[in-house]
Design an enzyme around this catalytic site. Structure first.
Site, PDB file in Angstrom:
ATOM      1  N   ARG A 108      -8.503  -0.166   4.807  1.00 12.60           N
ATOM      2  CA  ARG A 108      -7.601   0.795   4.169  1.00 12.60           C
ATOM      3  C   ARG A 108      -6.319   0.102   3.725  1.00 12.60           C
ATOM      4  NH1 ARG A 108      -5.608   4.742   7.869  1.00 12.60           N
ATOM      5  NH2 ARG A 108      -4.279   5.100   6.071  1.00 12.60           N
ATOM      6  N   CYS A 142      -4.669  12.231  12.613  1.00  9.26           N
ATOM      7  CA  CYS A 142      -5.369  10.961  12.361  1.00  9.26           C
ATOM      8  C   CYS A 142      -5.309  10.176  13.673  1.00  9.26           C
ATOM      9  CB  CYS A 142      -4.716  10.199  11.225  1.00  9.26           C
ATOM     10  SG  CYS A 142      -3.169   9.445  11.721  1.00  9.26           S
ATOM     11  N   ASP A 179       5.071   0.413  11.920  1.00  4.70           N
ATOM     12  CA  ASP A 179       3.831  -0.232  11.485  1.00  4.70           C
ATOM     13  C   ASP A 179       3.740  -1.679  11.963  1.00  4.70           C
ATOM     14  OD1 ASP A 179       3.728   1.396   8.215  1.00  4.70           O
ATOM     15  OD2 ASP A 179       3.361   2.121  10.248  1.00  4.70           O
ATOM     16  N   LYS A 205       0.845  -1.210   0.000  1.00  3.53           N
ATOM     17  CA  LYS A 205       0.000   0.000   0.000  1.00  3.53           C
ATOM     18  C   LYS A 205       0.872   1.249   0.000  1.00  3.53           C
ATOM     19  CE  LYS A 205      -1.598   1.581   4.078  1.00  3.53           C
ATOM     20  NZ  LYS A 205      -1.294   2.976   4.429  1.00  3.53           N
ATOM     21  N   ASN A 206       1.899   1.262   0.844  1.00  5.72           N
ATOM     22  CA  ASN A 206       2.695   2.486   1.030  1.00  5.72           C
ATOM     23  C   ASN A 206       3.684   2.742  -0.093  1.00  5.72           C
ATOM     24  OD1 ASN A 206       1.221   2.878   3.281  1.00  5.72           O
ATOM     25  ND2 ASN A 206       2.823   2.278   4.734  1.00  5.72           N
ATOM     26  N   ARG A 259      -0.342  14.809  12.709  1.00  4.69           N
ATOM     27  CA  ARG A 259       0.512  14.386  11.590  1.00  4.69           C
ATOM     28  C   ARG A 259       1.010  15.651  10.881  1.00  4.69           C
ATOM     29  NH1 ARG A 259      -0.706   9.021  10.206  1.00  4.69           N
ATOM     30  NH2 ARG A 259       1.100   9.002   8.860  1.00  4.69           N
TER      31      ARG A 259
HETATM   32  C1  EPZ Z   1       4.441   6.799   6.239  1.00  2.56           C
HETATM   33  O1  EPZ Z   1       3.695   7.822   6.880  1.00  2.56           O
HETATM   34  C2  EPZ Z   1       3.511   5.595   6.178  1.00  2.56           C
HETATM   35  N1  EPZ Z   1       2.307   5.933   5.426  1.00  2.56           N
HETATM   36  C3  EPZ Z   1       3.126   5.165   7.585  1.00  2.56           C
HETATM   37  O2  EPZ Z   1       2.341   3.976   7.468  1.00  2.56           O
HETATM   38  C4  EPZ Z   1       4.385   4.839   8.374  1.00  2.56           C
HETATM   39  O3  EPZ Z   1       4.033   4.503   9.690  1.00  2.56           O
HETATM   40  C5  EPZ Z   1       5.319   6.062   8.363  1.00  2.56           C
HETATM   41  O4  EPZ Z   1       5.604   6.447   7.003  1.00  2.56           O
HETATM   42  C6  EPZ Z   1       6.631   5.785   9.071  1.00  2.56           C
HETATM   43  O5  EPZ Z   1       7.264   4.719   8.465  1.00  2.56           O
HETATM   44  C7  EPZ Z   1       2.350   5.924   4.076  1.00  2.56           C
HETATM   45  O6  EPZ Z   1       3.374   5.649   3.479  1.00  2.56           O
HETATM   46  C8  EPZ Z   1       1.073   6.235   3.362  1.00  2.56           C
HETATM   47  P1  EPZ Z   1       6.630  10.147   8.296  1.00  2.56           P
HETATM   48  P2  EPZ Z   1       4.268   9.347   6.896  1.00  2.56           P
HETATM   49  O7  EPZ Z   1       6.494  11.405   7.526  1.00  2.56           O
HETATM   50  O8  EPZ Z   1       4.953   9.622   5.622  1.00  2.56           O
HETATM   51  C9  EPZ Z   1       6.859  13.325  11.810  1.00  2.56           C
HETATM   52  C10 EPZ Z   1       0.492   2.575   7.823  1.00  2.56           C
HETATM   53  O9  EPZ Z   1       0.055   2.027   8.840  1.00  2.56           O
HETATM   54  N2  EPZ Z   1       6.752  14.352  10.752  1.00  2.56           N
HETATM   55  O10 EPZ Z   1       7.814   9.270   8.053  1.00  2.56           O
HETATM   56  O11 EPZ Z   1       3.170  10.236   7.310  1.00  2.56           O
HETATM   57  C11 EPZ Z   1       5.559  12.531  11.964  1.00  2.56           C
HETATM   58  O12 EPZ Z   1       4.662  13.205  12.811  1.00  2.56           O
HETATM   59  C12 EPZ Z   1       0.975   4.013   7.889  1.00  2.56           C
HETATM   60  O13 EPZ Z   1       0.615   2.014   6.703  1.00  2.56           O
HETATM   61  C13 EPZ Z   1       6.895  15.685  11.100  1.00  2.56           C
HETATM   62  O14 EPZ Z   1       7.100  16.022  12.263  1.00  2.56           O
HETATM   63  O15 EPZ Z   1       5.329   9.240   8.076  1.00  2.56           O
HETATM   64  C14 EPZ Z   1       6.024  11.237  12.563  1.00  2.56           C
HETATM   65  O16 EPZ Z   1       6.177  11.397  13.961  1.00  2.56           O
HETATM   66  C15 EPZ Z   1       0.774   4.627   9.258  1.00  2.56           C
HETATM   67  N3  EPZ Z   1       6.768  16.626  10.124  1.00  2.56           N
HETATM   68  C16 EPZ Z   1       7.413  11.034  11.925  1.00  2.56           C
HETATM   69  O17 EPZ Z   1       7.800  12.323  11.420  1.00  2.56           O
HETATM   70  C17 EPZ Z   1       6.536  16.301   8.813  1.00  2.56           C
HETATM   71  O18 EPZ Z   1       6.460  17.207   7.959  1.00  2.56           O
HETATM   72  C18 EPZ Z   1       7.434  10.042  10.779  1.00  2.56           C
HETATM   73  O19 EPZ Z   1       6.476  10.487   9.842  1.00  2.56           O
HETATM   74  C19 EPZ Z   1       6.399  14.928   8.483  1.00  2.56           C
HETATM   75  C20 EPZ Z   1       6.518  13.975   9.465  1.00  2.56           C
END
Ligand code: EPZ
Length: 448
Positions: free
Chosen positions: A427, A139, A335, A45-46, A144
């Site tokens: 999802r 979420c 995850d 999915k990701n 996020r």
């Molecule tokens: C991706 O989310 C995945 N989703 C998530 O999978 C996964 O848990 C996550 O990466 C971490 O591996 C998809 O790919 C659709 P991040 P993403 O940006 O991109 C902080 C699932 O269950 N952050 O790496 O949103 C954020 O709050 C989902 O399949 C900022 O602070 O994750 C988090 O604490 C859930 N500012 C950390 O970084 C930003 O601008 C990691 O977030 C962006 C992120």
């Protein structure tokens, strides 16, 4: 009441109450059946979501195969159609013709349906020179933020105004390559930078880029379209902007979290499973947890995408997993935290979890506790004291991977468990109940 009797009675009850049957859908699981056999892993999915977004960059036709049939993928296709792309899908293939793209906005309703739609921002801006979309908002996993996305895109030359929850973006001419250092290796921010810089003027260097396999897969797709990206999967990625991209054919990599989910589901029942069309390489950081729990794990075809397979054989009762610390790739994936936690609820001994990526990713704990799990949460730390048996109970999915944890726990519980709020599960898992039934689980979906 047996699963069958419930299934017969339930739709009538739902119809009598005139409820929207869809929301009433539940999984009913009869626990304590050992899982044995083979299951096929779907595309990730990701990986599918950002690659589908990236198809708008070329203004050409791309065919994406091994695409999972999920509500998040359907939402992504709805956005592509809204933007004016032609989208056709069938048996795991999605064809996107983005030549007719005529819009640069994502409606609020579609943004709310899937917060990861933010990953369209870089691609829309690069293709059209502008973009209008709403803040994705928080979420189930807590706030996020997208500050890293916005700061990076501004450095590439995108002017972004934030007002009343909307992002109004405009590029003065072509985006310009530059050096970007991420304060943390955000997956989504890395993806937005890759898509925005692929056709920018000049070279972009991302320092502290996310290294997940899904990032590598997105880079592989973009390079197949004519992009010039090196260092995918490493901390520093270099993107040499090109004038234009073409469409291409691309197969999505296997879903590593679905792989872990089936492994944990089998392990918790003391069973044996062979997972096909998966890549053991991508879950290398999770295998030690299964081995520590007493499982034998054997992979073949590492690194060959969907050409690989994996066998897991579990003991009658699992041992505890001393400590799990979630980290950015190649560390233990956040995850996988909930599925592995569910597996340790009936293990012998106490397991410790530290969730370092998201602020509130323990919402499944209360639901697991309803089934008799003994878990104590203090901030980012969760301590699981293994119990002999869980008991079936009515529970509700709190988020995607939390929902998977409930299914795993239900397989190890005495009696029947009813799992609601399945929209979370749908999802990210295609045909989970069919896959588990094929392994001998007594699980069925009723009322929807
Ligand atoms: C991706 O989310 C995945 N989703 C998530 O999978 C996964 O848990 C996550 O990466 C971490 O591996 C998809 O790919 C659709 P991040 P993403 O940006 O991109 C902080 C699932 O269950 N952050 O790496 O949103 C954020 O709050 C989902 O399949 C900022 O602070 O994750 C988090 O604490 C859930 N500012 C950390 O970084 C930003 O601008 C990691 O977030 C962006 C992120």
């Amino acid at each position: 009441m047996s699963v069958r009797a419930l299934a017969e009675q339930f739709p009538a009850a739902a119809l009598l109450q005139g409820e929207r049957v869809r929301d009433m859908a539940k999984l009913v699981v009869e626990g304590l059946h050992k899982l044995n056999g083979e299951a096929v892993i779907h595309g990730a999915k990701n990986s599918a979501l950002p690659i589908l977004a990236a198809t708008i960059l070329s203004g050409d036709v791309s065919e994406i195969s091994n695409c999972p049939r999920l509500s998040d993928v359907a939402a992504t296709q709805a956005i592509l159609r809204h933007l004016g792309c032609r989208v056709e899908e069938g048996d795991g293939r999605v064809l996107v013709d983005s030549s007719g793209m005529c819009r640069s906005d994502i409606p609020d309703s579609l943004m709310r349906e899937m917060r990861s739609s933010i990953v369209f921002l870089g691609a829309i801006a690069a293709r059209t020179g502008q973009a209008q979309l709403s803040f994705p908002g928080g979420c189930e996993l807590g706030p996020r933020p997208i500050n890293l996305h916005l700061a990076a895109l501004r450095r590439l030359g995108l002017e972004i105004e934030e007002e009343r929850g909307r992002l109004n973006c405009r590029a003065r001419g072509r985006l310009r390559g530059t050096a970007i250092t991420l304060e943390q290796p955000s997956v989504g921010a890395t993806e937005n930078i890759l898509m925005a810089s692929a056709t920018a003027q000049g070279t972009t260097v991302i320092v502290n880029a996310a290294r997940e396999p899904e990032i590598v897969d997105l880079c592989a797709y973009l390079n197949a379209c004519g992009a010039r990206i090196t260092g995918a999967g490493e901390g520093t990625v270099v993107i040499e902007g090109v004038d234009r991209l073409t469409g291409c054919r691309h197969e999505v990599i296997p879903d590593r979290i679905e792989t872990v989910t089936y492994m944990a589901a089998t392990a918790v029942t003391g069973g044996r499973v062979r997972l096909l069309r998966t890549d053991p390489d991508n879950i290398a950081s999770v295998i030690p947890a299964f081995e520590e729990a007493g499982c034998r794990v054997e992979g073949t075809g590492e690194g060959s995408g969907s050409g690989g397979s994996l066998i897991l054989e579990a003991p009658a009762r699992l041992n505890r997993v001393k400590s799990v610390l979630t980290m950015p790739y190649p560390g233990f994936p956040t995850d996988a935290q909930a599925p592995i936690m569910a597996m340790t609820c009936t293990a012998s001994g106490t397991s410790l979890f530290v969730e370092t990526i998201f602020d509130s990713r323990y919402r499944h704990v209360d639901e697991l506790s309803r089934m008799g799990a003994r878990i104590k949460v203090e901030g980012r730390v969760a301590v699981v004291e293994g119990v002999e048996r869980l008991s079936g109970a009515p529970v509700e999915c709190t988020d995607l991977r939390g929902g998977a944890a409930l299914v795993i726990a239900a397989l190890a519980a005495e009696g029947e468990t009813e799992i609601g709020e399945l929209r979370h599960l749908d999802r990210g898992y295609e045909g989970l109940e069919a896959g588990l039934s094929g392994l001998g689980a007594a699980i069925c979906r009723i009322g929807g």
